[in-house]
Enzyme design. Structure first.
Site, short mmCIF file in Angstrom:
data_model
loop_
_atom_site.label_atom_id
_atom_site.label_comp_id
_atom_site.label_asym_id
_atom_site.label_seq_id
_atom_site.Cartn_x
_atom_site.Cartn_y
_atom_site.Cartn_z
N LYS A 73 0.82 -1.22 0.00
CA LYS A 73 0.00 0.00 0.00
C LYS A 73 0.86 1.27 0.00
CE LYS A 73 -2.57 0.67 3.66
NZ LYS A 73 -2.01 -0.60 4.13
N THR A 75 4.03 1.54 -0.87
CA THR A 75 4.76 1.56 -2.13
C THR A 75 3.89 2.09 -3.25
OG1 THR A 75 6.09 -0.33 -1.41
CG2 THR A 75 6.02 0.11 -3.79
N ARG A 96 2.24 8.17 6.99
CA ARG A 96 2.51 8.04 8.42
C ARG A 96 4.00 7.79 8.67
NH1 ARG A 96 -0.87 3.07 9.93
NH2 ARG A 96 -0.25 2.53 7.82
N LYS A 107 6.85 -6.68 10.42
CA LYS A 107 6.13 -6.00 9.34
C LYS A 107 7.05 -5.19 8.44
CE LYS A 107 2.26 -2.83 8.52
NZ LYS A 107 3.00 -1.73 7.89
N ALA A 275 -3.70 1.12 12.43
CA ALA A 275 -5.12 1.09 12.06
C ALA A 275 -5.87 -0.07 12.70
CB ALA A 275 -5.28 1.03 10.55
N PHE A 303 -3.62 -0.81 6.92
CA PHE A 303 -4.21 -2.13 6.75
C PHE A 303 -5.33 -2.12 5.71
CE2 PHE A 303 -2.43 -2.66 11.19
CZ PHE A 303 -1.38 -3.45 10.78
N PHE A 384 3.54 -8.64 -9.74
CA PHE A 384 4.60 -9.58 -9.38
C PHE A 384 4.98 -10.36 -10.64
CE2 PHE A 384 3.53 -8.59 -5.12
CZ PHE A 384 4.58 -9.03 -4.32
N TRP A 412 6.94 -0.74 -7.88
CA TRP A 412 8.09 -1.29 -7.17
C TRP A 412 9.28 -1.45 -8.11
CZ3 TRP A 412 11.51 -5.32 -7.30
CH2 TRP A 412 12.23 -5.58 -6.12
#
Length: 558
Positions: A73, A75, A96, A107, A275, A303, A384, A412
């Site tokens: 998210k 990224t 954030r 994480k 969150a 999240f 991906f 990415w």
């Protein structure tokens, strides 16, 4: 092709001096408080100087229910902002701050990844400008003043069994979840049961992220309910005369932080509530400032959309009178296959059946955004290498059946260039009229508001309240807290309160085991399932891979 880690990519780029980044959005050097060459805090005066400017358009990035496969998210937020910037749009991204707990845990950080990152990523992920430390100090000052008041005679009559304020530390430390403090002799305090939260779960973090200015911050700090008297009356921080000193500790932390992306898009990074246990959004001050300084603001909420986005709309947008223009829902084909029952080690294998069975999770989030909140949305498929054409087409077809477009994005691997198609779709959506509305009226009873979130957003068929929770809700309403929005504390791994129920679970109830008021932040927290406000480290913490050489160069940070 040589593989580079996130930190290697970040360290290979020469950042632009932050004063130049600031100039690009019309910020004078006099409104910067420099933290070295590449970080700065923005002055109080800048908010006042820009208050009459027209707002830009607000774009929220959210996601499907998280899985071990990852969704990306942050990224995607950075890559989308870079794509809009490359299209000549005056853009900022508002994010954030990372907590040290996840950085050293499992994480990871919150600076994006690959070629869609904010920099300097080492600083952002480790201490940054000290905001979270200041929040922890203010939190623990209040805790010390509570216990000191009791030790010195307890004139207010605080019931030591009804103290709701905990100490905090910005680290995953399960050992501190439940403690007994004040042991020793009479000079060592009054013994009582206590515990620690992680700093980002502190109400002070929530307050910092919802405060309009310093005056509002101080008022909110004074409104914090720290516990109750023996006759059940709330005790506030202002009763202890703590708000002034707490605000003094936060006088710099309240100022938004300016950094940049790898592609030199301006980024405001400020505040970091989780969150799953808090409201999961960056500061209102940073978002508002970005809206005044640019034409397009990309922001994210933590999240899945059932947590971060729901709280972004019902809490943050309500507090700041914000109206989003479009929503991006991030998904990966790997994660959707996991929701369809595929084990993590097998997610790279093509599996149309599992993908089709996992799609309902994404569809539920689409339904919530477009039908419950009335906002236009696009699905960003985070690319991906193992994604097949057939799998991509399946996602596109199922999303089209729900009235939204699915767009492949490779931010990415390619940075902003990989998000151009997504950016063009977002620009189109921001020109559409929308019917954005909150999910509930704050004046509804607390029980009704919790039920509305559980039934409408999670898809539950009921809510179970313990008798103790019902008594606590009655007490909150009698004390005048009934007209506040709800902040649900719930597992991030499922739409239900059971992390093992993947996809779009059916026939379940949400169990509320505790409620408490965050009167300073301005919401009621409802704790569900086994959610905890102090995480623990995994068996192999990320901290074991992090190091620094004799020149101060950090390695192993993702």
């Amino acid at each position: 092709m040589e593989y580079k880690t996130d930190i290697e990519i970040a360290q290979s780029v020469n950042p632009e001096p932050i004063v130049n980044i600031a100039k690009g959005v019309g910020i004078d050097e006099g409104d910067l408080e420099l933290y070295g060459k590449y970080k700065a805090k923005l002055s109080y005066d800048l908010v006042e100087k820009t208050k009459d400017r027209k707002d830009g358009k607000l774009i929220l990035v959210t996601a499907i229910t998280p899985t071990p496969a990852g969704e990306g998210k942050t990224t995607m937020s950075v890559g989308l902002a870079d794509a809009l910037h490359s299209l000549g749009k005056k853009t900022m991204v508002a994010l954030r701050e990372p907590s040290l707990g996840p950085v050293f845990g499992i994480k990871g950080g919150a600076a994006g990844g690959g070629y869609a990152q904010v920099i300097p990523m080492e600083d952002i992920n480790l201490h940054f400008t000290g905001d979270i430390h200041a929040i922890g100090a203010a939190n623990n000052l209040l805790a010390a003043m509570i216990d000191n008041h009791i030790h010195q005679g307890n004139d207010i009559g605080i019931d030591t069994r009804k103290i709701t304020w905990k100490r905090c530390v910005d680290m995953n430390d399960r050992q501190l979840r439940s403690i007994v403090c004040g042991l020793g002799g009479r000079t060592d305090g009054v013994p009582r049961q206590d515990g620690f939260d992680i700093t980002v779960a502190s109400e002070i973090m929530a307050i910092l992220c919802l405060a309009q200015n310093m005056e509002d911050l101080k008022e909110r700090l004074g409104n914090i309910v720290v516990g109750y008297t023996r006759d059940d009356k709330p005790v506030r921080a202002s009763d202890l005369k703590a708000e002034g000193a707490m605000a003094a500790l936060l006088k710099d932390a309240i100022k938004p932080n300016l950094v940049q992306t790898l592609e030199r898009t301006p980024a405001l990074i400020h505040g970091g509530p989780f969150a799953n246990i808090a409201h999961g959004c960056n500061s209102l001050m940073a978002t508002r400032l970005a809206l005044k300084l640019s034409d397009y603001v990309v922001t994210e909420a933590g999240f899945g959309a059932d947590l971060g986005a729901e709280k972004f709309f019902n809490i943050k947008c309500r507090a700041g009178n914000l109206k989003p223009s479009a929503v991006v829902i991030v998904a990966t084909i790997r994660a959707l296959k996991h929701h369809g029952g595929v084990a993590k080690n097998d997610l790279s294998n093509p599996n149309l059946r599992a993908l089709d069975e996992g799609m309902p999770n994404l569809l539920k989030h689409i339904e919530n955004i477009t039908q419950k909140f009335g906002l236009p949305a696009v699905v960003a498929i985070n690319k991906f290498p193992t994604d097949t054409k057939e799998e991509i087409k399946l996602v596109e077809r199922r999303c089209e059946g729900y009235g939204v477009k699915a767009v492949m994005a490779d931010v990415w691997g390619q940075g902003g260039k990989g998000g151009i198609d997504l950016a063009n779709e977002v620009l189109k959506l921001t020109e559409e009229d929308n019917t954005f509305e909150y999910l509930y009226d704050v004046n509804q009873p607390i029980v009704e508001k919790i039920e509305r979130i559980a039934l409408e957003i999670y898809g539950a068929n009921g809510v179970e309240f313990t008798s103790a929770v019902k008594r606590d809700i009655d007490r909150l309403e009698k004390n005048g807290f009934g007209n506040l929005p709800i902040c649900m504390a719930k597992t991030q791994y499922s739409l239900s309160d059971d992390p093992k129920k993947l996809g779009w679970p059916k026939d379940f109830k949400i169990g509320v085991r505790d409620v408490k008021v965050s009167a300073g932040a301005g919401f009621i927290v409802a704790l569900t399932g086994n959610i905890m406000t102090m995480p623990g480290l995994p068996k192999v913490p990320a901290a074991q891979s992090i190091d620094v050489d004799d020149k101060g160069m950090i390695s192993g940070l993702f």
